[in-house]
Design an enzyme around this catalytic site. Structure first.
Site, PDB file in Angstrom:
ATOM      1  N   GLU A  85      45.342  43.431  41.692  1.00  0.00           N
ATOM      2  CA  GLU A  85      45.179  42.176  42.331  1.00  0.00           C
ATOM      3  C   GLU A  85      44.503  41.763  43.541  1.00  0.00           C
ATOM      4  OE1 GLU A  85      49.046  40.989  44.765  1.00  0.00           O
ATOM      5  OE2 GLU A  85      49.516  41.635  43.239  1.00  0.00           O
ATOM      6  N   ASN A  86      43.836  42.864  44.244  1.00  0.00           N
ATOM      7  CA  ASN A  86      43.380  42.788  45.518  1.00  0.00           C
ATOM      8  C   ASN A  86      41.932  42.556  45.106  1.00  0.00           C
ATOM      9  OD1 ASN A  86      43.493  45.447  44.715  1.00  0.00           O
ATOM     10  ND2 ASN A  86      42.510  46.097  46.570  1.00  0.00           N
TER      11      ASN A  86
END
Length: 215
Positions: free
Chosen positions: A52-53
């Site tokens: 998700e980063n």
């Protein structure tokens, strides 16, 4: 009562999850135990791992000494990038998560209800993390949400409940629970058994969970 079974180790559990990921899947691996699934993707299939980063095409953990701390997952652990992989803005990553572009997300959990409610961000204790983070976006945005966890607490209480008592991340979002003792499907009718470790009887599994499990 004598115990004639052995729990899956963390590596065995990660391998069990990886076994069910299909060729061509786009998969997010959550912080903690789920990240180890990357090390067990079966050879011969293409699985695109998302973090998700802002990573697509994440590979397994690097060998000791080969870590690059400019290339990390959402849990700040060093990762590798497969050929063709990419990294990009956090906002683009969340657009993928919220837009239904992920086939599967694999998350840890504190509790899961028999019908698939998920509690994985807070126990409600003072000093716990202040917000749910990306877990809510993943749990609701992915086409399938799988949970990977030990089925019992250290005290022996079931983490699979009729109704969660911790703050919820999502309602009826969990399709499967991959546990150290068994793999379970969460359905509107309750739990259904997919598989269990050798030597564990169906009756003993139901006793440990405190819930009925359809065969």
């Amino acid at each position: 009562m004598s115990k004639n079974y052995q729990r899956r180790t963390k590596d065995e559990l990660a391998r069990r999850v990886a076994q069910d990921i299909f060729d061509g899947a786009y998969v997010n691996l959550g912080i903690g135990m789920p990240t180890t699934v990357a090390n067990h993707i079966p050879p011969g299939i293409e699985v695109v791992l998302h973090s998700e980063n802002g990573i697509l095409g994440m590979g397994p953990a690097p060998a000791t000494g080969d870590e690059d701390y400019d290339l990390i997952n959402a849990g700040k652990q060093p990762v590798t990038l497969r050929p063709g992989g990419a990294y990009f803005h956090h906002a683009d990553s969340f657009a993928m998560m919220r837009g239904g572009h992920l086939d599967i997300c694999v998350l840890g959990a504190f509790q899961v209800s028999a019908t698939g409610d998920l509690a994985n961000w807070s126990t409600g204790e003072p000093g716990s993390i202040p917000a749910v983070g990306g877990a809510m976006d993943l749990a609701i945005g992915a086409k399938q949400t799988w949970v990977m966890m030990d089925l019992l607490t250290r005290e022996g209480a079931s983490k699979v409940l009729e109704r969660c008592t911790y703050p919820l991340t999502g309602l009826a979002c969990v399709k499967r629970i991959y546990g150290d003792l068994a793999t379970l499907a969460c359905t509107p009718q309750g739990l259904q058994l997919i598989d269990k470790v050798d030597g564990l009887s169906h009756a003993e599994l139901e006793r440990l969970l405190g819930l009925p499990v359809r065969p």
